[in-house]
Design a protein around this motif. Structure first.
Motif, mmCIF file in Angstrom:
data_model
loop_
_atom_site.group_PDB
_atom_site.id
_atom_site.type_symbol
_atom_site.label_atom_id
_atom_site.label_comp_id
_atom_site.label_asym_id
_atom_site.label_seq_id
_atom_site.Cartn_x
_atom_site.Cartn_y
_atom_site.Cartn_z
ATOM 1 N N MET A 285 0.840 -1.195 0.000
ATOM 2 C CA MET A 285 0.000 0.000 0.000
ATOM 3 C C MET A 285 0.879 1.251 0.000
ATOM 4 O O MET A 285 1.935 1.259 0.636
ATOM 5 C CB MET A 285 -0.892 0.031 1.252
ATOM 6 N N GLY A 286 0.414 2.279 -0.703
ATOM 7 C CA GLY A 286 1.152 3.537 -0.755
ATOM 8 C C GLY A 286 0.243 4.722 -0.488
ATOM 9 O O GLY A 286 -0.904 4.570 -0.059
ATOM 10 N N GLY A 300 -3.143 -5.755 -10.832
ATOM 11 C CA GLY A 300 -3.194 -6.738 -9.753
ATOM 12 C C GLY A 300 -1.903 -6.832 -8.970
ATOM 13 O O GLY A 300 -1.646 -7.837 -8.300
ATOM 14 N N GLU A 301 -1.086 -5.783 -9.021
ATOM 15 C CA GLU A 301 0.178 -5.785 -8.278
ATOM 16 C C GLU A 301 0.028 -4.998 -6.976
ATOM 17 O O GLU A 301 -0.306 -5.567 -5.951
ATOM 18 C CB GLU A 301 1.308 -5.238 -9.162
ATOM 19 N N MET A 302 0.256 -3.671 -7.005
ATOM 20 C CA MET A 302 -0.015 -2.889 -5.804
ATOM 21 C C MET A 302 -1.468 -3.081 -5.395
ATOM 22 O O MET A 302 -2.345 -3.261 -6.246
ATOM 23 C CB MET A 302 0.247 -1.400 -6.059
ATOM 24 N N ASP A 303 -1.716 -3.032 -4.081
ATOM 25 C CA ASP A 303 -3.066 -3.329 -3.598
ATOM 26 C C ASP A 303 -3.896 -2.095 -3.296
ATOM 27 O O ASP A 303 -5.124 -2.134 -3.451
ATOM 28 C CB ASP A 303 -2.963 -4.217 -2.350
ATOM 29 N N ALA A 304 -3.255 -1.018 -2.860
ATOM 30 C CA ALA A 304 -4.033 0.172 -2.504
ATOM 31 C C ALA A 304 -3.139 1.398 -2.429
ATOM 32 O O ALA A 304 -1.924 1.297 -2.212
ATOM 33 C CB ALA A 304 -4.744 -0.035 -1.170
ATOM 34 N N THR A 305 -3.744 2.557 -2.613
ATOM 35 C CA THR A 305 -3.080 3.836 -2.403
ATOM 36 C C THR A 305 -4.096 4.803 -1.820
ATOM 37 O O THR A 305 -5.304 4.652 -2.025
ATOM 38 C CB THR A 305 -2.509 4.410 -3.719
ATOM 39 N N ILE A 306 -3.598 5.780 -1.080
ATOM 40 C CA ILE A 306 -4.449 6.875 -0.630
ATOM 41 C C ILE A 306 -4.239 8.025 -1.599
ATOM 42 O O ILE A 306 -3.142 8.572 -1.703
ATOM 43 C CB ILE A 306 -4.098 7.335 0.799
ATOM 44 N N ASP A 307 -5.272 8.368 -2.334
ATOM 45 C CA ASP A 307 -5.188 9.460 -3.295
ATOM 46 C C ASP A 307 -5.663 10.743 -2.629
ATOM 47 O O ASP A 307 -6.781 10.802 -2.097
ATOM 48 C CB ASP A 307 -6.055 9.150 -4.525
ATOM 49 N N SER A 308 -4.800 11.752 -2.656
ATOM 50 C CA SER A 308 -5.217 13.067 -2.141
ATOM 51 C C SER A 308 -5.498 14.023 -3.292
ATOM 52 O O SER A 308 -5.581 15.240 -3.090
ATOM 53 C CB SER A 308 -4.166 13.652 -1.184
#
Length: 363
Positions: A285-286, A300-308
């Motif tokens: 997660m990033g 299907g690689e990175m699972d999640a990010t917080i988008d601001s």
């Protein structure tokens, strides 16, 4: 007699050197006090208002007839996030221009995210050129303080935009950084059913966002998921290769590692490279919501990010500066939107996720 003169001279020199040393020591203490004073301001703990609430309370953006030259300084355009913020500010200025305003936005950055002096030099150049207002995203919590103080002395309005904190700036525009970490922690806890070993790749330690994102993650886990163990935590200074190397070491050291949270997407993408090479199923997660992170989630690689949502944050920052220049009184802290992005909403338009609305303009 000569011996007495020599002895007297030596004592005088000693006293003089001692005084100089004391003055130097006092100056150092003053600098430390300044740094402490700056970091004492924490927008996450302030009673801020969402940008839409500001618009509702203040009404239409006032009509500004004079030419407005906005100067904005980001961290470094080598990072897609800051290029997107720049794009957002330019879009914001252009929207105003299409409605009869005369806004110019010069958005600049230093050579890299560690070039604190270079960033300050850009700010000082904008002050010397008498820009109408400054939108600043500092590398650290202290490197732009002298520039902000100089700008305010020259009656140039300043807004601190996102990330590094400038206590001397009258206003802060950005997301609540501690919530970045909290949102990721809650998401990963659900995915792991509240159990497992996780690790944190921290950004640059002197950066406010890195500290708050890490704090939010750790605090949420401690308070809500006692079955999750944070087994490693190390800084990688926002660097992709450092994050990759760190993750490789952790994966070998902890064969049962379940998830790695990186303080930004650039580092998360480096972590993902290490995970791909290992062949293991480890959640990554990033934070930031950059395009490459979105593409990685789609694959299907990175699972999640917080988008601001920096493209919209840039527009909000320009709007708030025009309100300021137009004579409206802004709150100390203005929150911008953020959301967790994973496979369930990666293709949902940003406008829909955040409920974007254009500001009302005075006729």
């Amino acid at each position: 007699m000569n011996k007495k003169i020599i002895l007297t001279s030596l004592v005088s020199i000693s006293l003089l050197l001692g005084a100089c040393s004391a003055n130097s020591s006092n100056n150092g203490a003053s600098g430390d006090d300044k740094a402490k004073e700056n970091t004492a301001f924490n927008p996450d703990k302030e009673d801020g208002k969402l940008y839409t609430e500001v618009g509702d309370e203040l009404g239409a953006v006032p009509k500004v007839t004079d030419e407005v030259n906005l100067g904005a300084v980001a961290k470094a355009f080598e990072n897609e996030y800051w290029r997107t913020l720049k794009e957002g500010m330019e879009i914001g200025a252009e929207k105003f221009n299409k409605n009869g305003y005369n806004i110019k936005a010069a958005v600049k950055s230093p050579q890299g995210e560690a070039d604190e002096e270079g960033q300050l030099s850009i700010v000082r150049d904008m002050i010397n050129k008498k820009y109408s207002g400054l939108l600043l995203s500092p590398i650290s919590d202290s490197n732009l303080v002298p520039g902000v103080e100089e700008a305010l002395e020259d009656d140039i309005p300043v807004i601190n935009v996102n990330d590094g904190i400038i206590a001397a700036a009258p206003h802060f525009v950005g997301p609540k950084a501690v919530e970045n970490g909290e949102k990721v922690a809650e998401w990963v806890s659900e995915k792991l059913n509240g159990k497992g070993k996780v690790a944190i790749v921290v950004g640059m330690p002197k950066a406010f966002a890195a500290r708050q994102r890490t704090l939010g993650f750790e605090s949420w886990i401690k308070d809500n998921a006692p079955g999750i163990e944070i087994v490693e935590k190390q800084n990688a200074d926002w660097d992709r290769e450092k994050a990759k190397n760190t993750a490789e070491t952790w994966i070998k050291k902890h064969p049962d590692l379940k998830a790695i949270f990186a303080n930004n997407d650039t580092m998360a993408l480096g972590v993902q490279e290490a995970v791909n090479a290992s062949g293991k199923d480890i959640l990554v997660m990033g934070v930031d919501g950059i395009g490459e992170a979105y593409d990685s989630i789609r694959k299907g690689e990175m699972d999640a990010t917080i988008d601001s949502f920096p493209k919209y944050k840039g527009q909000i920052a320009v709007e708030m500066m025009i309100r300021k220049i137009g004579g409206q009184t802004l709150p100390r802290v203005i929150w911008t939107p953020q959301a967790l992005i994973d496979s369930t909403n990666v293709d949902t338009p940003a406008e829909e996720i955040i409920g974007w609305k254009e500001p009302k303009l005075a006729q």
